[in-house]
Design a protein around this motif. Structure first.
Motif, PDB file in Angstrom:
ATOM      1  N   ALA A 229      -3.046   1.574   3.361  1.00 50.41           N
ATOM      2  CA  ALA A 229      -1.580   1.777   3.534  1.00 50.41           C
ATOM      3  C   ALA A 229      -1.039   2.596   2.219  1.00 50.41           C
ATOM      4  CB  ALA A 229      -0.733   0.464   3.582  1.00 50.41           C
ATOM      5  N   ASN A 230       0.166   3.312   2.528  1.00 51.89           N
ATOM      6  CA  ASN A 230       0.504   4.049   1.393  1.00 51.89           C
ATOM      7  C   ASN A 230       1.689   3.164   0.698  1.00 51.89           C
ATOM      8  OD1 ASN A 230       1.593   6.129  -0.177  1.00 51.89           O
ATOM      9  ND2 ASN A 230       2.865   7.016   1.458  1.00 51.89           N
ATOM     10  N   THR A 231       1.227   2.743  -0.539  1.00 49.34           N
ATOM     11  CA  THR A 231       2.224   1.964  -1.247  1.00 49.34           C
ATOM     12  C   THR A 231       2.496   2.512  -2.634  1.00 49.34           C
ATOM     13  OG1 THR A 231       0.225   0.470  -1.723  1.00 49.34           O
ATOM     14  CG2 THR A 231       1.827  -0.200   0.080  1.00 49.34           C
ATOM     15  N   TRP A 232       2.622   1.672  -3.685  1.00 53.26           N
ATOM     16  CA  TRP A 232       2.634   2.319  -5.034  1.00 53.26           C
ATOM     17  C   TRP A 232       1.646   1.578  -5.926  1.00 53.26           C
ATOM     18  CZ3 TRP A 232       6.886   4.949  -7.641  1.00 53.26           C
ATOM     19  CH2 TRP A 232       6.981   4.759  -8.971  1.00 53.26           C
ATOM     20  N   GLN A 233       0.910   2.331  -6.567  1.00 58.64           N
ATOM     21  CA  GLN A 233      -0.131   1.804  -7.537  1.00 58.64           C
ATOM     22  C   GLN A 233       0.526   2.189  -8.949  1.00 58.64           C
ATOM     23  OE1 GLN A 233      -1.800   3.844  -5.165  1.00 58.64           O
ATOM     24  NE2 GLN A 233      -1.312   2.187  -3.679  1.00 58.64           N
ATOM     25  N   GLY A 234       0.466   1.258  -9.843  1.00 59.67           N
ATOM     26  CA  GLY A 234       0.926   1.461 -11.505  1.00 59.67           C
ATOM     27  C   GLY A 234       2.087   0.625 -11.639  1.00 59.67           C
ATOM     28  N   GLU A 239       5.674   5.002 -13.176  1.00 56.35           N
ATOM     29  CA  GLU A 239       4.430   5.716 -12.951  1.00 56.35           C
ATOM     30  C   GLU A 239       3.665   5.368 -11.408  1.00 56.35           C
ATOM     31  OE1 GLU A 239       1.096   5.762 -15.395  1.00 56.35           O
ATOM     32  OE2 GLU A 239       0.522   7.635 -14.888  1.00 56.35           O
ATOM     33  N   ASP A 240       3.661   6.010 -10.360  1.00 57.59           N
ATOM     34  CA  ASP A 240       2.775   5.914  -9.425  1.00 57.59           C
ATOM     35  C   ASP A 240       1.622   6.386  -9.768  1.00 57.59           C
ATOM     36  OD1 ASP A 240       1.835   5.517  -7.007  1.00 57.59           O
ATOM     37  OD2 ASP A 240       3.373   6.445  -5.794  1.00 57.59           O
ATOM     38  N   GLU A 241       0.479   5.923  -9.743  1.00 56.89           N
ATOM     39  CA  GLU A 241      -0.721   6.441 -10.034  1.00 56.89           C
ATOM     40  C   GLU A 241      -1.260   7.112  -8.775  1.00 56.89           C
ATOM     41  OE1 GLU A 241      -3.134   3.115 -11.501  1.00 56.89           O
ATOM     42  OE2 GLU A 241      -1.841   3.002 -13.151  1.00 56.89           O
ATOM     43  N   ARG A 243      -3.413   5.966  -6.322  1.00 52.61           N
ATOM     44  CA  ARG A 243      -4.756   5.777  -6.014  1.00 52.61           C
ATOM     45  C   ARG A 243      -4.928   5.863  -4.365  1.00 52.61           C
ATOM     46  NH1 ARG A 243      -4.213   2.019 -10.206  1.00 52.61           N
ATOM     47  NH2 ARG A 243      -4.356   0.236  -8.736  1.00 52.61           N
ATOM     48  N   ASP A 244      -3.828   5.545  -3.696  1.00 60.34           N
ATOM     49  CA  ASP A 244      -4.060   5.414  -2.229  1.00 60.34           C
ATOM     50  C   ASP A 244      -4.025   6.888  -1.639  1.00 60.34           C
ATOM     51  OD1 ASP A 244      -1.421   6.235  -2.380  1.00 60.34           O
ATOM     52  OD2 ASP A 244      -0.715   4.337  -1.798  1.00 60.34           O
ATOM     53  N   GLY A 245      -3.989   7.832  -2.589  1.00 63.68           N
ATOM     54  CA  GLY A 245      -3.783   9.312  -2.243  1.00 63.68           C
ATOM     55  C   GLY A 245      -2.758   9.985  -1.951  1.00 63.68           C
ATOM     56  N   HIS A 246      -1.550   9.115  -2.010  1.00 66.12           N
ATOM     57  CA  HIS A 246      -0.234   9.786  -1.845  1.00 66.12           C
ATOM     58  C   HIS A 246       0.733   9.191  -2.828  1.00 66.12           C
ATOM     59  CE1 HIS A 246      -2.512  10.485   1.995  1.00 66.12           C
ATOM     60  NE2 HIS A 246      -1.687  11.653   1.817  1.00 66.12           N
ATOM     61  N   LYS A 247       1.597  10.038  -3.229  1.00 62.77           N
ATOM     62  CA  LYS A 247       2.842   9.612  -4.129  1.00 62.77           C
ATOM     63  C   LYS A 247       3.943  10.197  -3.434  1.00 62.77           C
ATOM     64  CE  LYS A 247       0.405  10.536  -8.494  1.00 62.77           C
ATOM     65  NZ  LYS A 247       0.538  10.985  -9.805  1.00 62.77           N
ATOM     66  N   GLY A 248       4.968   9.527  -3.109  1.00 62.01           N
ATOM     67  CA  GLY A 248       6.065   9.815  -2.102  1.00 62.01           C
ATOM     68  C   GLY A 248       5.378   9.543  -0.615  1.00 62.01           C
TER      69      GLY A 248
HETATM   70 CA   LIG Z   1       0.912   5.955  -2.376  1.00 64.10          CA
END
Ligand SMILES: [Ca+2]
Length: 350
Positions: A229-234, A239-241, A243-248
């Motif tokens: 799922a597209n969540t926030w890592q970091g 800072e959104d790292e 790692r799931d392939g998407h920022k925003g």
């Molecule tokens: Ca994400």
């Protein structure tokens, strides 16, 4: 054994091994949609197509399920039984490209694009009543100490066509979920298609994908490798790292579908439901309490705070573990913000 038999046996063995490899690859490569998808399902918005009213929808068999959770936040209690009738629901969140089709056909103007009225904001100076919406901005240093949710900034000119403000656009984001959509905007889109917004029970039942009682749409194991799922890592909100392939926001359908074939039921963007927010669930219900009032029932004023579901690209394990089917949050019906979208349902028993 003849030479022909040996050759046949060899071919069989080779094919079996190849078949096993193909199966292994298929199992390791979940069904994805986003890489080749423009954001508009076949037949969508084309009135002459016989099944246009169901374009992009998935049929959900009705059933009884346990709604809520005792493992999550207090507002997810109590766990109670609800029965939902069969319905249809969007396979993915409504995209910018789909919303653009609606706007082209109807001339609809969203709330974020309209000048707010003085009656709605008594005491606010006339020159501050400008169209806009709330945009996420990572705070610098101790900026967040200004108060809770200091990472939200009111941005004049932010709307669905300009998700990060007037200097941004959606030219390369037709297949991303539409955002900055108020409850009434989402409802207007759904009605244009002869549909509705899901009730919270419908949404949660669909998001569970048949895994009744599980913590996540894929089971009970957290998404440790950030692939589901597209969540926030970091560290949120600094800072959104990615790692799931998407920022925003991510294009719809970049992560594996759930058991009902639905994409992004958690993460990516929060999704509107019809339900007026209450901080606890009601008792067991023989049927989804909002739906038994159909047809034609009005589910409260359009301005009442509604339940949003599914969490968003801003949900982080250290801040908001709401990328779960039972998670819920109130959202002021007048504001969409940069991380709230929606999907529609078709109720067939009207
Ligand atoms: Ca994400």
């Amino acid at each position: 054994m003849t030479a022909v038999d040996v050759a046949r046996a060899l071919v069989f063995v080779i094919l079996s091994v190849l078949g096993g490899m193909v199966q292994a690859i298929a199992a390791d490569t979940p069904q994805r949609l986003c890489e080749t998808y423009g954001g508009v399902p076949p037949g969508f918005g084309v009135a002459r197509e016989a099944d246009a009213d169901r374009a992009g929808l998935v049929a959900i068999n009705g059933g009884r399920f346990r709604m809520g959770s005792t493992d999550g936040y207090p507002e997810e209690r109590e766990v109670h039984n609800v029965r939902v009738a069969p319905f249809w629901i969007d396979r993915h969140e409504v995209t910018n490209a789909q919303f653009a089709v609606f706007v082209r056909a109807t001339g609809y103007v969203t709330r974020a694009e309209r000048k707010p009225s003085a009656e709605e904001f008594p005491g606010v100076a006339a020159n501050r009543l400008v169209p806009g919406s709330a945009v996420f901005v990572s705070p610098k240093g101790a900026e967040h100490l200004r108060g809770a949710y200091a990472w939200w900034r009111w941005m004049p000119g932010a709307d669905w066509r300009h998700p990060e403000g007037p200097d941004s656009d959606i030219r390369s984001r037709g297949n991303h979920p539409v955002v900055h959509i108020a409850f009434e905007d989402a409802l207007a889109y759904a009605k244009w298609l002869g549909r509705d917004l899901p009730t919270e029970a419908q949404w949660e039942y669909a998001a569970r994908g048949g895994l009744d009682g599980a913590s996540y749409p894929w089971g009970n194991t957290p998404d440790a490798k950030s692939r589901r799922a597209n969540t926030w890592q970091g560290r949120f909100p600094y800072e959104d790292e990615g790692r799931d392939g998407h920022k925003g926001t991510a294009p719809v359908g970049c992560y594996p579908a759930n058991g009902f074939g639905l994409f992004d039921v958690v993460g990516n963007v929060w999704e509107w439901t019809r339900d007026i927010y209450q901080d606890r669930h009601g008792p067991d219900a023989v049927e989804d309490p909002l739906l038994v009032k159909l047809p034609g029932a009005k589910a409260g004023p359009v301005t009442a705070a509604r339940v949003i579901k599914g969490g968003s690209f801003l949900c982080a394990p250290d801040f908001c573990v709401r990328y779960r089917p039972s998670a819920r949050q109130p959202q002021d019906a007048l504001y969409g913000t940069a991380h709230v979208g929606f999907r529609t349902v078709l109720n067939t028993r009207k």
